[in-house]
Design a protein around this motif. Structure first.
Motif, PDB file in Angstrom:
ATOM      1  N   LEU A 347       4.984   5.859   3.342  1.00 50.81           N
ATOM      2  CA  LEU A 347       4.714   4.721   2.463  1.00 50.81           C
ATOM      3  C   LEU A 347       3.510   5.042   1.595  1.00 50.81           C
ATOM      4  CD1 LEU A 347       5.457   1.738   1.762  1.00 50.81           C
ATOM      5  CD2 LEU A 347       3.677   1.064   3.388  1.00 50.81           C
ATOM      6  N   PHE A 358       8.830   4.437  -0.624  1.00 49.51           N
ATOM      7  CA  PHE A 358       9.158   4.394   0.807  1.00 49.51           C
ATOM      8  C   PHE A 358      10.256   5.391   1.135  1.00 49.51           C
ATOM      9  CE2 PHE A 358      12.243   2.762   3.902  1.00 49.51           C
ATOM     10  CZ  PHE A 358      11.447   2.634   5.033  1.00 49.51           C
ATOM     11  N   TYR A 367       9.905   0.056  -3.778  1.00 47.82           N
ATOM     12  CA  TYR A 367       9.884  -1.345  -3.360  1.00 47.82           C
ATOM     13  C   TYR A 367       8.941  -2.116  -4.270  1.00 47.82           C
ATOM     14  CZ  TYR A 367       9.133  -5.590  -0.653  1.00 47.82           C
ATOM     15  OH  TYR A 367       9.043  -6.902  -0.263  1.00 47.82           O
ATOM     16  N   HIS A 369       7.292  -5.847  -4.676  1.00 43.92           N
ATOM     17  CA  HIS A 369       7.096  -7.120  -3.983  1.00 43.92           C
ATOM     18  C   HIS A 369       7.765  -8.222  -4.784  1.00 43.92           C
ATOM     19  CE1 HIS A 369       4.066  -6.269  -0.729  1.00 43.92           C
ATOM     20  NE2 HIS A 369       4.093  -5.113  -1.375  1.00 43.92           N
ATOM     21  N   ASP A 629       0.308  -2.210   3.663  1.00 42.04           N
ATOM     22  CA  ASP A 629       0.103  -1.786   2.283  1.00 42.04           C
ATOM     23  C   ASP A 629      -1.090  -2.505   1.650  1.00 42.04           C
ATOM     24  OD1 ASP A 629       0.926  -4.297   1.331  1.00 42.04           O
ATOM     25  OD2 ASP A 629       2.988  -3.656   1.018  1.00 42.04           O
ATOM     26  N   TRP A 635       4.442  -3.246   7.330  1.00 46.83           N
ATOM     27  CA  TRP A 635       5.740  -2.580   7.377  1.00 46.83           C
ATOM     28  C   TRP A 635       5.992  -2.126   8.815  1.00 46.83           C
ATOM     29  CZ3 TRP A 635       8.423  -0.647   2.685  1.00 46.83           C
ATOM     30  CH2 TRP A 635       7.854  -1.151   1.512  1.00 46.83           C
ATOM     31  N   LEU A 642      14.217  -2.133   9.172  1.00 48.74           N
ATOM     32  CA  LEU A 642      12.842  -2.285   8.724  1.00 48.74           C
ATOM     33  C   LEU A 642      12.508  -3.762   8.628  1.00 48.74           C
ATOM     34  CD1 LEU A 642      10.311  -0.772   7.421  1.00 48.74           C
ATOM     35  CD2 LEU A 642      11.377  -1.324   5.222  1.00 48.74           C
ATOM     36  N   LEU A 644       9.524  -6.391   7.124  1.00 47.68           N
ATOM     37  CA  LEU A 644       8.347  -6.542   6.279  1.00 47.68           C
ATOM     38  C   LEU A 644       7.712  -7.882   6.605  1.00 47.68           C
ATOM     39  CD1 LEU A 644       9.590  -5.233   2.806  1.00 47.68           C
ATOM     40  CD2 LEU A 644       8.611  -3.963   4.709  1.00 47.68           C
TER      41      LEU A 644
END
Length: 650
Positions: A347, A358, A367, A369, A629, A635, A642, A644
């Protein structure tokens, strides 16, 4: 000669039922699991990246059209493949699926139609312009209806018949004969057969969904003022109802139509008590209808549904396909986002943005947000996978890549966002191991990077120092113990953490610390079960700015506050109940320490330890890796999935 369709919009004049009080719109509570609430915040769960756009179930296979190809699972679950334009499809963006009575599977893609006939894909040229949007096979006779953004055509006896060259088709539903119900984007509803399309009276201008069973036809859409409605055609009459939200799809299931009203899935059923909690009807003597929330747990972000007998098939944006029967449920997913047998993730987030890169296996993603995952295309470099992302000291985003032959290479991202192999002083490593894994990468200078590799190749297993300026690859050399004896770094290195000039390595032989001595000698020190730790197995390490060292081991979490103090582990440490701990993470903003162990997550902040029951709050309790992050997102990597966690309190 069949007649052309002449489209026109008929304005419906209807009468509201007389009443003395203003009707109260039906309000439904969301029952789709878009996220999971937990004490630490909201958790989103992903198991793949392809968005399901349409579904089809044949005798032996489940077919799922996606924005990145056509997925096919055997119903026994022992075979899975993705069919793309390389296999003969006109395009990878699959919009609709159907199967003809002769057994040919038809796929509508963004660039045309194709049918699976006699063991190969045969592309079909449509006689109308526009992008394909819908398909429907006739119930009897080997014929197929095809709709586009600019027309409707009918394929029968090996030739096409054009019904419209203007309509933007949004939905098709064949009846029990040879006709089809036609929904359009701006011209309402029609019924087409024998060369003619007849307008059907309704207040709907945009049709979003059609379904039927027996003589009942259910149609949903938007009126000219964008009000969401649905219409029931029964016994030669039509009944109009207000919908609490836009209806994206309708599917008969359990004897009643199942609809999605925005974020709610509910069955539309006859009222148990007439007039109570029913939809507002806009037609006199309309049957009283009520909404019954779907009783089974649903995946998040449902995009399409399909029914075969007593089975309901649900396609989603990120979780593949789920099949519901009367007694249980079964999930069909792919290892796109997180590959099988991975043990960690990479990441790398871009400071000042909400963008992260990722990778957890064979594929890599960007990715954003609020927007989700997008695959990183490597069209010009087929066969390569970006395995580990890292930004070099010059601010260039780079990636350690590998291919199916076991070659390790280095890619860079240019100003246009494209990824290409490094051209200045390129260096590769030929491990000849197709299962080679990149555990970490760390730059010490713009032209020197330390890479952790797990491979069957004895030449490259462990840490390799890549010097692009000299074009050389060598393991770290010339290290000595504090007693000035030659020392070698173990090959079982899992993670590297750098603080100042010191490097801390987690290995199966203990914690390895590399540092410079007073006379610039390179010193290697191993801390293990013979020197203060309860075990030799160290899974992860991190060092706080204060110098406090944290270890994740197979016997719990250990900390050491200062260099000359003893290790505090197990019941003496901050996480006495952790047990086998796999990974650690530190929030750079708050200094909070996170740990993943067994079926629980832990965090240590302001001198207190908090425990999160992963079995209760996460879809998958097993945790392989964990990172945080720059935007406060935790993560959590699971086997082939996965989570989040958007931390509400850090």
């Amino acid at each position: 000669m069949m007649k052309k369709l002449q489209l026109f919009l008929i304005l419906l004049v209807f009468t509201l039922p007389g009443c003395s009080k203003k009707p109260i719109p039906l309000k439904l509570k969301p029952n789709m699991v878009s996220s999971v609430s937990m004490p630490w915040g909201q958790a989103l769960y992903y198991s793949q990246s392809r968005k399901i756009t349409c579904l089809l179930v044949t005798e032996d296979y489940l077919w799922a059209g996606t924005n990145q190809g056509l997925q096919q699972w055997s119903l026994e679950g022992n075979r899975y493949q993705v069919i793309t334009s390389r296999d003969g499809l006109p395009d990878d963006n699959v919009k609709a699926l159907t199967i003809s009575t002769s057994g040919s599977v038809w796929a509508a893609t963004g660039k045309g139609l194709s049918s699976w006939t006699n063991g190969s894909w045969q592309n079909r040229t449509l006689p109308v312009e526009g992008e394909p949007t819908a398909l429907a096979a006739t119930v009897s006779g080997d014929a197929v209806w095809a709709g586009t953004t600019k027309g409707l055509a009918f394929y029968v006896f090996g030739r096409w018949v054009v019904y419209s060259s203007k309509a933007h088709v949004t939905a098709l539903k064949p009846n029990t004969e040879s006709g089809v119900w036609l929904g359009t984007k701006a011209n309402g509803l029609f019924f087409c057969e024998n060369g003619t399309c007849t307008p059907k009276t309704s207040p709907l201008q945009e049709i979003t969904a059609i379904d039927m069973e027996g003589d009942d036809v259910w149609v949903a859409g938007l009126a000219s003022d964008n009000s969401p409605m649905f219409v029931l055609f029964r016994g030669g009459k039509s009944f109009v109802y207000d919908a609490p939200a836009r209806v994206g799809w309708i599917q008969r299931y359990g004897g009643n139509p199942l609809m999605n009203f925005g974020s709610t899935i509910a069955s539309v059923v006859p009222c148990m008590e007439p007039g109570k909690n029913s939809f507002i009807n806009r037609t006199r003597k309309a049957p009283c209808l009520d909404a019954l929330p779907f009783s089974k747990p649903l995946p998040m972000r449902i995009t399409s549904v399909y029914r075969t007998g007593g089975n309901l098939w649900v396609g989603t944006e990120t979780l593949g396909v789920t099949r519901y029967t009367e007694s249980d449920m079964q999930q069909y997913t792919a290892d796109d986002l997180v590959s099988s047998n991975v043990m960690g993730m990479s990441l790398e987030c871009v400071p000042g943005t909400k963008r992260c890169f990722f990778s957890a296996g064979k594929n890599s993603f960007v990715y954003e947000h609020g927007a989700g995952f997008s695959p990183i295309p490597l069209v010009d470099h087929p066969g390569w996978s970006l395995s580990y992302f890292v930004t070099n000291p010059d601010g260039v985003l780079t990636a350690v890549a590998r291919n199916g032959q076991g070659t390790v290479n280095f890619f860079e991202r240019n100003g246009d966002g494209a990824w290409n192999p490094r051209t200045e002083n390129p260096v590769t490593m030929e491990t000849n191991d197709p299962n080679v894994r990149i555990r970490f990468a760390h730059y010490t200078k713009p032209y020197i990077v330390w890479v952790g590799i797990t491979t069957s190749s004895s030449q490259y297993n462990g840490i390799q120092i890549v010097n692009f300026e000299k074009g050389k690859v060598n393991p770290p050399q010339n290290y000595r113990t504090p007693k000035n004896k030659p020392a070698q770094i173990p090959d079982s290195v899992k993670t590297l953490y750098k603080r100042g000039e010191n490097r801390y390595l987690a290995t199966n032989e203990g914690l390895v610390t590399l540092f410079r001595g007073d006379d610039s000698k390179k010193i290697l020190e191993i801390t293990s079960s013979t020197s203060g730790l309860p075990t030799d197995i160290v899974e992860d390490v991190l060092v706080e700015p204060s110098g406090q060292v944290w270890l994740a081991t197979d016997m719990g979490v250990c900390i050491r506050k200062f260099d000359n103090t003893r290790w505090l582990c197990g019941t003496e440490g901050p996480m006495p109940d952790a047990g086998h701990t796999f990974t650690l993470a530190r929030d750079p903003q708050t200094g909070t320490i996170y740990a993943a162990a067994g079926s629980a997550l832990y965090r240590f902040r302001e001198g207190r330890t908090e425990t999160l029951d992963a079995e209760k709050f996460l879809h998958n309790p097993k945790v392989l890796d964990m990172k945080i992050d720059l935007n406060g997102m935790l993560w959590v990597l699971h086997p082939e999935a996965l989570s989040l966690v958007n931390l509400s309190s850090r």
